[in-house]
Design an enzyme around this catalytic site. Structure first.
Site, PDB file in Angstrom:
ATOM      1  N   GLY A  69       0.840  -1.182   0.000  1.00  0.00           N
ATOM      2  CA  GLY A  69       0.000   0.000   0.000  1.00  0.00           C
ATOM      3  C   GLY A  69       0.874   1.230   0.000  1.00  0.00           C
ATOM      4  N   TYR A  70       0.257   2.369  -0.264  1.00  0.00           N
ATOM      5  CA  TYR A  70       0.990   3.626  -0.374  1.00  0.00           C
ATOM      6  C   TYR A  70       0.492   4.624   0.659  1.00  0.00           C
ATOM      7  CZ  TYR A  70       3.141   1.772  -4.478  1.00  0.00           C
ATOM      8  OH  TYR A  70       3.887   0.978  -5.313  1.00  0.00           O
ATOM      9  N   LEU A  71       1.423   5.116   1.463  1.00  0.00           N
ATOM     10  CA  LEU A  71       1.130   6.176   2.419  1.00  0.00           C
ATOM     11  C   LEU A  71       1.153   7.523   1.717  1.00  0.00           C
ATOM     12  CD1 LEU A  71       3.313   4.827   5.332  1.00  0.00           C
ATOM     13  CD2 LEU A  71       0.815   4.812   5.211  1.00  0.00           C
TER      14      LEU A  71
END
Length: 153
Positions: A29-31
């Site tokens: 996932g991407y913050l």
């Protein structure tokens, strides 16, 4: 500073399957998906990683990757709005390791192959199962696939 030099291609057949030496399921996932600085959290099997990447300059960009505790990676993934689910297959071909990513979920049907190079002009042999190059097409960046999945194009 660590530099990533990577080319990405579509895969045009399943011929790579018989050449795969290892496969691992990956959740990521991407913050942050800002093109200037992406921040990725990844679970690879039982290992967690935090990766920061700079803006692409052709096929080159700054990359910093750190192994983090599994529990931290799991907690950070819960902060990500969307997750990518893929299986990475390692394929050796003519002295290079190709990473063939087979996507699942909202990106099902997409299979891409990546090769990391030591220099921008490093020569490499193209496997027969390699299709069109998409290194410069931002739709195929993993950060983009997390917000605009392949099945919705």
């Amino acid at each position: 500073m660590s530099v990533e030099i990577e080319r990405k291609f579509l895969v045009n057949s399943g011929a790579w399957c018989s050449e795969a030496s290892r496969s691992i399921r990956i959740a990521q996932g991407y913050l942050c998906t800002d093109p200037e600085r992406t921040v990725r959290v990844r679970l690879k099997g039982e290992q967690g990683f935090l990766t920061i990447k700079g803006r692409n300059d052709g096929i080159t960009r700054a990359e910093f990757e750190y192994e983090i505790p599994l529990a931290d990676a799991e907690a950070l993934l819960k902060l990500c709005p969307q997750l990518l689910d893929k299986t990475r297959h390692l394929v050796e071909h003519a002295g290079h390791t190709w990473e063939v990513d087979e996507f699942h979920g909202d990106n099902a049907g997409l299979i891409v192959a990546e090769i990391e190079l030591g220099s921008v002009d490093e020569a490499y042999a193209r496997p027969d199962w390699l299709g069109a190059e998409v290194s410069h097409d931002p739709r195929y960046f993993n950060s983009a696939l997390s917000t605009h999945p392949y099945t919705r194009w």
